[in-house]
Write a protein that holds these residues in place. Sequence first.
Motif, PDB file in Angstrom:
ATOM      1  N   UNK A 164       0.834  -1.202   0.000  1.00  0.00           N
ATOM      2  CA  UNK A 164       0.000   0.000   0.000  1.00  0.00           C
ATOM      3  C   UNK A 164       0.865   1.246   0.000  1.00  0.00           C
ATOM      4  N   UNK A 165       0.282   2.319  -0.498  1.00  0.00           N
ATOM      5  CA  UNK A 165       0.912   3.630  -0.365  1.00  0.00           C
ATOM      6  C   UNK A 165       0.379   4.251   0.918  1.00  0.00           C
ATOM      7  N   UNK A 166       1.229   4.941   1.642  1.00  0.00           N
ATOM      8  CA  UNK A 166       0.752   5.629   2.852  1.00  0.00           C
ATOM      9  C   UNK A 166       1.512   6.918   3.098  1.00  0.00           C
ATOM     10  N   UNK A 167       0.823   7.837   3.770  1.00  0.00           N
ATOM     11  CA  UNK A 167       1.480   9.089   4.183  1.00  0.00           C
ATOM     12  C   UNK A 167       2.038   8.944   5.600  1.00  0.00           C
ATOM     13  N   UNK A 168       1.801   7.772   6.228  1.00  0.00           N
ATOM     14  CA  UNK A 168       2.340   7.563   7.578  1.00  0.00           C
ATOM     15  C   UNK A 168       3.861   7.411   7.515  1.00  0.00           C
ATOM     16  N   UNK A 183      10.146   2.640  13.406  1.00  0.00           N
ATOM     17  CA  UNK A 183      11.476   2.031  13.564  1.00  0.00           C
ATOM     18  C   UNK A 183      11.394   0.778  14.429  1.00  0.00           C
ATOM     19  N   UNK A 184      10.182   0.454  14.899  1.00  0.00           N
ATOM     20  CA  UNK A 184      10.021  -0.693  15.810  1.00  0.00           C
ATOM     21  C   UNK A 184      10.436  -1.996  15.134  1.00  0.00           C
ATOM     22  N   UNK A 185      10.810  -2.956  15.964  1.00  0.00           N
ATOM     23  CA  UNK A 185      11.295  -4.218  15.406  1.00  0.00           C
ATOM     24  C   UNK A 185      10.172  -5.257  15.251  1.00  0.00           C
ATOM     25  N   UNK A 186       8.921  -4.859  15.508  1.00  0.00           N
ATOM     26  CA  UNK A 186       7.809  -5.804  15.357  1.00  0.00           C
ATOM     27  C   UNK A 186       7.576  -6.090  13.869  1.00  0.00           C
ATOM     28  N   UNK A 187       6.851  -7.180  13.596  1.00  0.00           N
ATOM     29  CA  UNK A 187       6.544  -7.511  12.200  1.00  0.00           C
ATOM     30  C   UNK A 187       5.664  -6.393  11.642  1.00  0.00           C
ATOM     31  N   UNK A 188       6.056  -5.837  10.535  1.00  0.00           N
ATOM     32  CA  UNK A 188       5.370  -4.685   9.950  1.00  0.00           C
ATOM     33  C   UNK A 188       4.967  -4.969   8.526  1.00  0.00           C
ATOM     34  N   UNK A 189       3.837  -4.451   8.129  1.00  0.00           N
ATOM     35  CA  UNK A 189       3.484  -4.510   6.723  1.00  0.00           C
ATOM     36  C   UNK A 189       4.447  -3.588   5.974  1.00  0.00           C
ATOM     37  N   UNK A 190       4.822  -4.007   4.775  1.00  0.00           N
ATOM     38  CA  UNK A 190       5.750  -3.193   3.996  1.00  0.00           C
ATOM     39  C   UNK A 190       4.973  -2.141   3.204  1.00  0.00           C
ATOM     40  N   UNK A 191       5.351  -0.893   3.365  1.00  0.00           N
ATOM     41  CA  UNK A 191       4.623   0.196   2.697  1.00  0.00           C
ATOM     42  C   UNK A 191       5.475   0.931   1.677  1.00  0.00           C
ATOM     43  N   UNK A 192       4.802   1.658   0.816  1.00  0.00           N
ATOM     44  CA  UNK A 192       5.459   2.622  -0.054  1.00  0.00           C
ATOM     45  C   UNK A 192       5.109   3.982   0.561  1.00  0.00           C
ATOM     46  N   UNK A 193       6.077   4.617   1.193  1.00  0.00           N
ATOM     47  CA  UNK A 193       5.809   5.872   1.917  1.00  0.00           C
ATOM     48  C   UNK A 193       5.885   7.065   0.977  1.00  0.00           C
ATOM     49  N   UNK A 194       4.845   7.874   0.990  1.00  0.00           N
ATOM     50  CA  UNK A 194       4.804   9.058   0.126  1.00  0.00           C
ATOM     51  C   UNK A 194       4.316  10.272   0.925  1.00  0.00           C
ATOM     52  N   UNK A 195       4.517  11.447   0.370  1.00  0.00           N
ATOM     53  CA  UNK A 195       4.012  12.664   1.022  1.00  0.00           C
ATOM     54  C   UNK A 195       2.513  12.777   0.750  1.00  0.00           C
TER      55      UNK A 195
END
Length: 217
Positions: free
Chosen positions: A36-40, A44-56
């Motif tokens: 997904x794309x996200x503005x979030x 930096x947490x080490x928990x399992x995270x969904x991989x995002x495409x970070x955008x403004x």
Amino acid sequence: MSSRLIVVSAPSGAGKTSLDTHVRGRNADRVEMVRSYTTRPARTASTVEKEYLHVTRQKFQQMCDAGEFVEWAEVFGNLYGTAWREIERITAAGKIALLEIDVQGGEQIRAKFSGCVTVFILPPTIAELRRRLVQRGTDAVAEQQKRLRNACAEIKSGRTYDCFVVNANFERSCTELEDVVLQRRPPHLSREQGIAKCDRLLEEFQQHDWLNTSEVG
Ligand code: 5GP
């Protein structure tokens, strides 16, 4: 093509990212997560995270105006969106596209792809959900409280989903989710049992008045 689309939603802390990651890892040649794309900003947490495409926000808005998103939603003050091209890339490769999105997004996807399968992951109890949110430690207390309130709304909306997995035992839940994703076997819980479980969790919120207490934990 629409049967190759699986939407997985859950209240925050129910463990959907861990389950999805596991199922995807075991079936990397057949299943791919739609990024997904996200503005979030990235965590930096080490928990399992969904991989995002970070955008403004500006870039997100441009993509939205250009019709690049199948669906998008604002969650906890940040924008999240699924791009058509991400789904197309995965399904064109003959793979199952796994969408890990919230219920607002799930409803929009279902309206566009009638044959998609929607799966809702539930915690065994709300007490356990609270415990997991605190233990995760990636958010401030106020944020955890916001996520708990949002969980109640998500569970209410999740009652419309096709399949339900109660994440009480991780290994068992992985197998149940995998069965649904690969269409190997019917869901472990019937739809009616899943909805009844949602109702019991919603009652638990009421019994403890957790939506009105200011402290989590
Ligand atoms: P988080 O920031 O904790 O990773 O995600 C917050 C919420 O946004 C979760 O419920 C997650 O499923 C949802 N989300 C992530 N990506 C998307 C997306 O592309 N569309 C929608 N509608 N929700 C998303």
